[in-house]
Scaffold this motif. Structure first.
Motif, PDB file in Angstrom:
ATOM      1  N   VAL A   1     -68.583 -23.272 -52.632  1.00 58.73           N
ATOM      2  CA  VAL A   1     -69.892 -23.324 -51.973  1.00 58.73           C
ATOM      3  C   VAL A   1     -69.679 -23.468 -50.471  1.00 58.73           C
ATOM      4  O   VAL A   1     -69.029 -24.411 -50.021  1.00 58.73           O
ATOM      5  CB  VAL A   1     -70.731 -24.520 -52.493  1.00 58.73           C
ATOM      6  N   LEU A   2     -70.221 -22.528 -49.717  1.00 63.16           N
ATOM      7  CA  LEU A   2     -70.118 -22.595 -48.251  1.00 63.16           C
ATOM      8  C   LEU A   2     -71.459 -23.068 -47.692  1.00 63.16           C
ATOM      9  O   LEU A   2     -72.507 -22.795 -48.275  1.00 63.16           O
ATOM     10  CB  LEU A   2     -69.793 -21.208 -47.685  1.00 63.16           C
ATOM     11  N   PRO A   3     -71.425 -23.760 -46.564  1.00 62.03           N
ATOM     12  CA  PRO A   3     -72.684 -24.278 -45.994  1.00 62.03           C
ATOM     13  C   PRO A   3     -73.420 -23.244 -45.144  1.00 62.03           C
ATOM     14  O   PRO A   3     -73.633 -23.461 -43.962  1.00 62.03           O
ATOM     15  CB  PRO A   3     -72.211 -25.469 -45.160  1.00 62.03           C
ATOM     16  N   HIS A   4     -73.817 -22.142 -45.746  1.00 63.54           N
ATOM     17  CA  HIS A   4     -74.561 -21.061 -45.084  1.00 63.54           C
ATOM     18  C   HIS A   4     -73.892 -20.642 -43.769  1.00 63.54           C
ATOM     19  O   HIS A   4     -74.484 -20.743 -42.691  1.00 63.54           O
ATOM     20  CB  HIS A   4     -76.029 -21.483 -44.841  1.00 63.54           C
ATOM     21  N   LEU A   5     -72.660 -20.162 -43.897  1.00 66.10           N
ATOM     22  CA  LEU A   5     -71.879 -19.801 -42.703  1.00 66.10           C
ATOM     23  C   LEU A   5     -71.915 -18.314 -42.372  1.00 66.10           C
ATOM     24  O   LEU A   5     -71.338 -17.883 -41.379  1.00 66.10           O
ATOM     25  CB  LEU A   5     -70.409 -20.218 -42.908  1.00 66.10           C
ATOM     26  N   GLY A   6     -72.603 -17.524 -43.235  1.00 67.11           N
ATOM     27  CA  GLY A   6     -72.585 -16.059 -43.105  1.00 67.11           C
ATOM     28  C   GLY A   6     -72.709 -15.556 -41.685  1.00 67.11           C
ATOM     29  O   GLY A   6     -71.884 -14.774 -41.219  1.00 67.11           O
ATOM     30  N   ALA A   7     -73.758 -15.991 -40.988  1.00 67.55           N
ATOM     31  CA  ALA A   7     -74.011 -15.451 -39.650  1.00 67.55           C
ATOM     32  C   ALA A   7     -73.543 -16.404 -38.556  1.00 67.55           C
ATOM     33  O   ALA A   7     -73.843 -16.209 -37.388  1.00 67.55           O
ATOM     34  CB  ALA A   7     -75.494 -15.173 -39.497  1.00 67.55           C
ATOM     35  N   SER A   8     -72.786 -17.442 -38.959  1.00 68.31           N
ATOM     36  CA  SER A   8     -72.401 -18.466 -37.981  1.00 68.31           C
ATOM     37  C   SER A   8     -71.170 -18.074 -37.184  1.00 68.31           C
ATOM     38  O   SER A   8     -70.091 -18.645 -37.359  1.00 68.31           O
ATOM     39  CB  SER A   8     -72.160 -19.801 -38.684  1.00 68.31           C
ATOM     40  N   THR A   9     -71.342 -17.091 -36.333  1.00 65.78           N
ATOM     41  CA  THR A   9     -70.292 -16.787 -35.358  1.00 65.78           C
ATOM     42  C   THR A   9     -70.989 -16.698 -34.006  1.00 65.78           C
ATOM     43  O   THR A   9     -72.195 -16.400 -33.944  1.00 65.78           O
ATOM     44  CB  THR A   9     -69.598 -15.427 -35.628  1.00 65.78           C
TER      45      THR A   9
END
Ligand SMILES: NC(=O)c1ccc[n+]([C@@H]2O[C@H](COP(=O)([O-])OP(=O)(O)OC[C@H]3O[C@@H](n4cnc5c(N)ncnc54)[C@H](O)[C@@H]3O)[C@@H](O)[C@H]2O)c1
Length: 394
Positions: free
Chosen positions: A266-274
């Motif tokens: 489970v990732l903490p909603h990192l999809g667009a976190s760049t």
């Protein structure tokens, strides 16, 4: 002065596009435009002054889009601006699902003694994995993200099958012809080793993958959800994981029932976190909203048609109306009755609504205001704006 309200931190590279002489930020509760990221917007956050809402991101399920449409508020998003960031995380997750690198890294850290190299060599077998090459990936939703994932997975040596009955012409062109198109979604479920979903959350996609769909999959399938939590039924996933009917599940959306299971990541909603994605989305959201406020141009809207026309006349009237017969005739007649000459006009419809730009050869503001009032009073017209062409300094 145009009033803009922002929710969430919007990247400064984007906000810088709003000139200080023309735009006031967060100084009024009656803004013309709202820019936000993940804030859940309520109808109460939409006073009558609001013309447009721009989301720096793709999904718009945190915005009451239907209520906006009904009020003639145009909702914009920034599809594609964060696609590369999500794609890279998906590729990393595909690799991590078959190579226990995190477990290996953590294990090495707890070794002690001068012979850690020997210990590592002796026990590394427990972290052996598999390769992606030659395995079959199913991509559900071939939009900005899905298309990139499909193309790059193919380049990694995977066999790729995509499913998207509504694929846009633009993305269809960008997808490698080596990506096989499934006619039915069940082809993906029954034949793939890895399945990743990249569709928007809508009524039709809620629990798109649930018990029935998982039952069609091989027990060795690795499943990925980087779209929206509700698209996958997590309860059904956990039941399948516990019954060894699914090899692994990776999701970008935290949910208590998914925690503490070694086959679930489970990732903490990192999809667009760049940094790149946040800057890109903010720049595009600001540019789109600014263009709409200043010229009435609609681009990248989720609820109104795309409409653009070169702005040469002194004034422009914009009209949002219900898409019923003879609206264009009525709009032209109201303007012509006031003895105003129409320079140029464009009209586009989308589902139950339509949008019209009318450029007029008239500078008498009271005459134009009168026409706008007449249009506002016309049945099925939802919103009318008058925009003065700005002098662009040379
Ligand atoms: N994890 C994150 O941080 C993150 C970041 C960006 C986007 N997202 C999510 O990913 C989704 C996809 O993003 P995108 O930029 O590729 O959007 P997009 O609009 O470019 O693509 C979505 C695609 O899904 C297709 N589609 C719609 N319904 C479908 C269905 N029932 N079956 C198959 N295909 C269907 C559409 O035709 C479209 O091609 C977004 O809606 C958003 O919810 C998540």
């Amino acid at each position: 002065m145009h009033q803009i309200k922002t929710y969430n931190a919007i990247a400064p590279e984007g906000m810088a596009r709003l000139e200080k002489e023309k735009y006031a930020i967060n100084e009024s509760d009656q803004p013309e435009g709202i820019i936000l990221r993940s804030k859940k917007l309520q109808e109460a956050d939409l006073p009558a002054s609001v013309l447009g809402v721009a989301r720096a991101g793709t999904g718009t399920n945190n915005i009451p889009v239907d209520a906006c449409t009904e009020k003639g508020i145009v909702v914009f998003n920034t599809p594609g601006a964060n696609a590369n960031a999500v794609k890279e995380l998906v590729l990393m997750s595909l690799l991590m699902s078959v190579r226990p690198v995190v477990q290996g890294i953590n294990w090495v850290q707890q070794l002690t003694g001068s012979d850690v190299d020997e210990q590592a060599e002796a026990h590394k077998k427990q972290f052996a994995g598999q390769e992606l090459e030659g395995k079959k990936l199913g991509v559900i939703g071939l939009g900005s993200i899905g298309a990139m994932v499909a193309n790059d997975a193919y380049r990694l040596g995977m066999e790729v099958m995509g499913y998207d009955p509504y694929v846009s012409v633009d993305t269809a062109w960008s997808i490698s012809r080596r990506v096989h198109r499934a006619k039915e979604i069940s082809e993906i479920f029954t034949s793939c080793d890895f399945i990743t979903v990249h569709v928007p959350l809508q009524e039709k996609t809620f629990h798109l993958i649930g018990q029935k769909e998982i039952a069609m999959m091989k027990n060795s399938v690795h499943l990925f959800n980087f779209a929206r939590a509700e698209i996958v039924d997590n309860k059904a996933v956990m039941a399948a994981i516990q019954a060894d009917e699914l090899a692994s599940f990776t999701t970008d959306f935290a949910d208590e029932k998914l925690l503490h299971h070694d086959k679930v990541t489970v990732l903490p909603h990192l999809g667009a976190s760049t940094a790149e994605a946040e800057t890109n989305s903010a720049k595009i959201a600001v540019r789109t909203l600014k263009n709409f406020i200043e010229t009435g141009t609609i681009k990248r809207s989720v609820n109104f048609p795309a409409v653009e026309m070169a702005f040469h006349s002194p004034y422009r009237i914009t009209v949002i109306n219900r898409n019923v017969p003879n609206m264009l005739g009525q709009i032209s007649a109201v303007i012509a009755d006031s003895k105003i000459n129409i320079d140029n006009m464009i009209n586009r419809g989308r589902d139950q609504y339509a949008y019209t730009l009318v450029d007029i050869d008239e500078s008498d503001e009271s005459k134009i205001a009168e026409v706008a009032e007449k249009l506002r009073a016309t049945k099925d017209i939802i919103r009318v704006r008058v925009i003065k062409k700005e002098e662009v300094p040379y």
